[in-house]
Scaffold this motif. Structure first.
Motif, mmCIF file in Angstrom:
data_model
loop_
_atom_site.group_PDB
_atom_site.id
_atom_site.type_symbol
_atom_site.label_atom_id
_atom_site.label_comp_id
_atom_site.label_asym_id
_atom_site.label_seq_id
_atom_site.Cartn_x
_atom_site.Cartn_y
_atom_site.Cartn_z
ATOM 1 N N UNK A 1 0.836 -1.205 0.000
ATOM 2 C CA UNK A 1 0.000 0.000 0.000
ATOM 3 C C UNK A 1 0.868 1.251 0.000
ATOM 4 N N UNK A 2 1.908 1.251 0.824
ATOM 5 C CA UNK A 2 2.793 2.414 0.881
ATOM 6 C C UNK A 2 3.508 2.615 -0.451
ATOM 7 N N UNK A 3 3.976 1.539 -1.037
ATOM 8 C CA UNK A 3 4.675 1.643 -2.318
ATOM 9 C C UNK A 3 3.766 2.244 -3.391
ATOM 10 N N UNK A 4 2.527 1.755 -3.460
ATOM 11 C CA UNK A 4 1.602 2.256 -4.481
ATOM 12 C C UNK A 4 1.219 3.710 -4.218
ATOM 13 N N UNK A 5 0.952 4.043 -2.960
ATOM 14 C CA UNK A 5 0.548 5.417 -2.643
ATOM 15 C C UNK A 5 1.684 6.407 -2.870
ATOM 16 N N UNK A 6 2.921 5.983 -2.651
ATOM 17 C CA UNK A 6 4.052 6.869 -2.924
ATOM 18 C C UNK A 6 4.157 7.145 -4.425
ATOM 19 N N UNK A 7 3.872 6.142 -5.238
ATOM 20 C CA UNK A 7 3.878 6.369 -6.689
ATOM 21 C C UNK A 7 2.745 7.315 -7.075
ATOM 22 N N UNK A 8 1.601 7.157 -6.418
ATOM 23 C CA UNK A 8 0.477 8.061 -6.682
ATOM 24 C C UNK A 8 0.820 9.477 -6.234
ATOM 25 N N UNK A 9 1.509 9.585 -5.104
ATOM 26 C CA UNK A 9 1.862 10.901 -4.560
ATOM 27 C C UNK A 9 2.833 11.638 -5.483
ATOM 28 N N UNK A 10 3.630 10.885 -6.209
ATOM 29 C CA UNK A 10 4.556 11.515 -7.161
ATOM 30 C C UNK A 10 3.783 12.299 -8.210
ATOM 31 N N UNK A 11 2.609 11.792 -8.584
ATOM 32 C CA UNK A 11 1.784 12.498 -9.565
ATOM 33 C C UNK A 11 0.869 13.529 -8.948
ATOM 34 N N UNK A 12 0.618 13.397 -7.624
ATOM 35 C CA UNK A 12 -0.236 14.354 -6.910
ATOM 36 C C UNK A 12 0.464 14.769 -5.619
ATOM 37 N N UNK A 13 1.543 15.537 -5.728
ATOM 38 C CA UNK A 13 2.359 15.848 -4.537
ATOM 39 C C UNK A 13 1.634 16.668 -3.482
ATOM 40 N N UNK A 14 0.497 17.244 -3.815
ATOM 41 C CA UNK A 14 -0.234 18.051 -2.836
ATOM 42 C C UNK A 14 -1.503 17.344 -2.352
ATOM 43 N N UNK A 15 -1.530 16.029 -2.437
ATOM 44 C CA UNK A 15 -2.692 15.274 -1.982
ATOM 45 C C UNK A 15 -2.629 15.050 -0.469
ATOM 46 N N UNK A 16 -3.402 15.812 0.259
ATOM 47 C CA UNK A 16 -3.460 15.663 1.718
ATOM 48 C C UNK A 16 -4.018 14.291 2.090
ATOM 49 N N UNK A 17 -4.996 13.840 1.333
ATOM 50 C CA UNK A 17 -5.609 12.540 1.619
ATOM 51 C C UNK A 17 -4.577 11.424 1.583
ATOM 52 N N UNK A 18 -3.747 11.402 0.549
ATOM 53 C CA UNK A 18 -2.743 10.342 0.455
ATOM 54 C C UNK A 18 -1.688 10.467 1.545
ATOM 55 N N UNK A 19 -1.324 11.684 1.897
ATOM 56 C CA UNK A 19 -0.342 11.870 2.973
ATOM 57 C C UNK A 19 -0.901 11.367 4.300
ATOM 58 N N UNK A 20 -2.193 11.565 4.529
ATOM 59 C CA UNK A 20 -2.807 11.045 5.758
ATOM 60 C C UNK A 20 -2.818 9.513 5.746
ATOM 61 N N UNK A 21 -3.108 8.936 4.589
ATOM 62 C CA UNK A 21 -3.072 7.488 4.479
ATOM 63 C C UNK A 21 -1.658 6.974 4.764
ATOM 64 N N UNK A 22 -0.672 7.626 4.203
ATOM 65 C CA UNK A 22 0.719 7.209 4.408
ATOM 66 C C UNK A 22 1.137 7.379 5.876
#
Length: 471
Positions: free
Chosen positions: A198-219
């Motif tokens: 999950x962390x690996x996939x979300x980090x790849x997603x975060x690379x495309x959306x660096x300002x995603x608060x939702x993903x940072x909270x998940x991480x």
């Protein structure tokens, strides 16, 4: 629609928030993408484009009229049928739209948008089983369509079929694996408690959306689940920089700061959160709790008092207020709240311990022994209750008993300096000079570590020194 996050994934209060799964947000968007990717016949392309412009403007009735003109000339045009189905839904004629979408799938079984729209109709009726069947039928005709694969994965994950959901997502062509894809994959892994993937996939997603608060909270939640509090702090601090006035984020930041021994940071964040939501009980309680870890512990009192006013039947509130009052040596009021704690929950070992220490401080050894013994009956591993009994026995000159209790406390909590100090004193009184010296050394080492922890709690985290905004 949401993927249900398992209880194990909800690690620390607000972390791993339940967020909407990534999917086509409306029938219109699915329809437009579907027809634009189709190879519409040249004579009707202009009419379809005109209908799309009307739909974009929300003029569903005129769009329907335009599409009916197209279908009179080309009754089996799947793109026109699909768009007509959308216009019909938007005008409230859902049953009619279902028949239109079905006709579109028969006219062109390889048109993904028609299958997606038909499945979404079933989902809106809470018929997810029929929706899933529809998507799977669509995949039999368009097996590599990323939208059909993603929607199917979403419904499978809702049913708890995580391995099958992942298999569907892995079938998405590499060229279509954008940020939304990785975010969806991360959430599916998260729902299955596969935190590393999950962390690996979300980090790849975060690379495309660096300002995603939702993903940072998940991480943040994933890092906490994996025991990496330092990384969790980095994620939540980054999220807070993006949304500095979010009470929820301030609360989460405070919690992770406290786990990283950054008590002052936790207090600052909670003070700001309470400015925005001054009577939120969990904020009041947490700020009081954080203040007890600082030299400003006396400031915890008003927050615990307000919490008790708002939640009078919560034993935790009375217990914490009683402890804060004990620290202020307001023994009568402290006793009142501790007794109320036990009235609400007689199994609160800390309440029995605090009552025992009030009795000790007021020279009532008999009551102190009674309460502290009761604390150990409720919780045999209560180190401070053993320490309290040691203090009572030591004051009464019963040094063998005192030694036994201090040794039990040291075994349960070897990092507590005062236990080693008291042991050194008892050993000296019992003539065990070598053991007394050994315990005195342990006391000095433990006290040094305690002082370092206090300094650590007051330091600025490394991420703040660079001029980044603080709460």
């Amino acid at each position: 629609m949401r993927i249900t996050v398992s209880a194990g994934a909800r690690v620390f209060r607000a972390y791993l928030p339940r967020v909407p799964i990534l999917r086509s947000s409306t029938l219109v968007l699915v329809a437009l993408v579907g027809w634009r990717s189709a190879r519409a016949q040249a004579p009707i392309a202009a009419q379809l484009q005109h209908a799309v412009r009307l739909m974009d403007a929300g003029d569903w009735q005129k769009a329907e009229q335009t599409l009916q003109v197209v279908l009179r000339a080309h009754p089996n045009d799947a793109d026109a049928l699909n768009l007509l189905g959308v216009a019909t839904v938007k005008q409230g004629r859902v049953d009619e739209a279902e028949a239109i979408f079905r006709k579109a799938t028969k006219s062109n079984p390889s048109l993904p948008a028609a299958w997606l729209n038909l499945a979404q109709l079933y989902e809106q009726r809470d018929d997810k089983e029929h929706g899933l069947q529809t998507l799977q039928e669509g995949l039999s005709h368009a097996p590599h369509d990323p939208r059909l694969l993603s929607e199917t994965a979403t419904l499978l994950a809702d049913r708890g079929q995580f391995a099958e959901a992942v298999r569907r997502l892995q079938a998405v062509p590499s060229a279509a694996r954008f940020s939304d894809y990785w975010e969806l994959l991360g959430r599916v892994y998260l729902s299955n408690s596969d935190f590393a993937k999950a962390e690996e996939a979300l980090l790849r997603a975060l690379h495309g959306k660096p300002e995603s608060v939702t993903m940072l909270r998940q991480l943040t939640g994933i890092a906490l689940k994996r025991g990496d509090t330092a990384r969790a702090w980095q994620y939540v601090a980054r999220a807070l920089r993006l949304a500095p006035n979010s009470p929820e984020l301030l609360y989460e930041y405070a919690q992770v700061s406290l786990q990283n021994k950054l008590s002052s940071e936790a207090v600052l964040a909670m003070r700001k959160a309470l400015l925005m939501e001054p009577d939120r009980p969990d904020f009041l309680f947490f700020l009081g709790d954080a203040l007890l870890d600082t030299s400003d512990f006396h400031e915890a009192l008003p927050y615990f008092r307000r919490y008790v006013e708002l939640r009078p039947d919560d034993p935790r509130g009375h217990l914490s207020l009683g402890w804060a009052l004990f620290l202020e040596k307001s023994f009568p009021e402290a006793r009142q709240h501790l007794e109320e704690t036990l009235r609400l929950d007689a199994k609160q070992a800390d309440a029995w311990y605090h009552l025992g220490m009030i009795a000790y401080e007021t020279n009532d050894s008999e009551k102190a022994l009674e309460f502290l013994t009761h604390a150990l009956e409720v919780d045999p591993g209560h180190a401070r209750a053993h320490w309290g009994l040691g203090m009572v026995y030591s004051r009464e000159g019963r040094y063998e008993k005192s030694r036994d209790e201090f040794e039990a406390a040291a075994h349960l909590d070897p990092d507590e300096p005062k236990v080693h100090y008291q042991l050194s004193q008892v050993y000296a009184r019992l003539g065990e000079s070598e053991r007394a010296r050994s315990e005195l050394r342990l006391y000095q080492e433990a006290q040094k570590k305690s002082d370092e922890r206090i300094k650590l709690s007051q330091r600025l985290p490394s991420g703040v020194r660079g001029g980044q905004p603080r709460p």
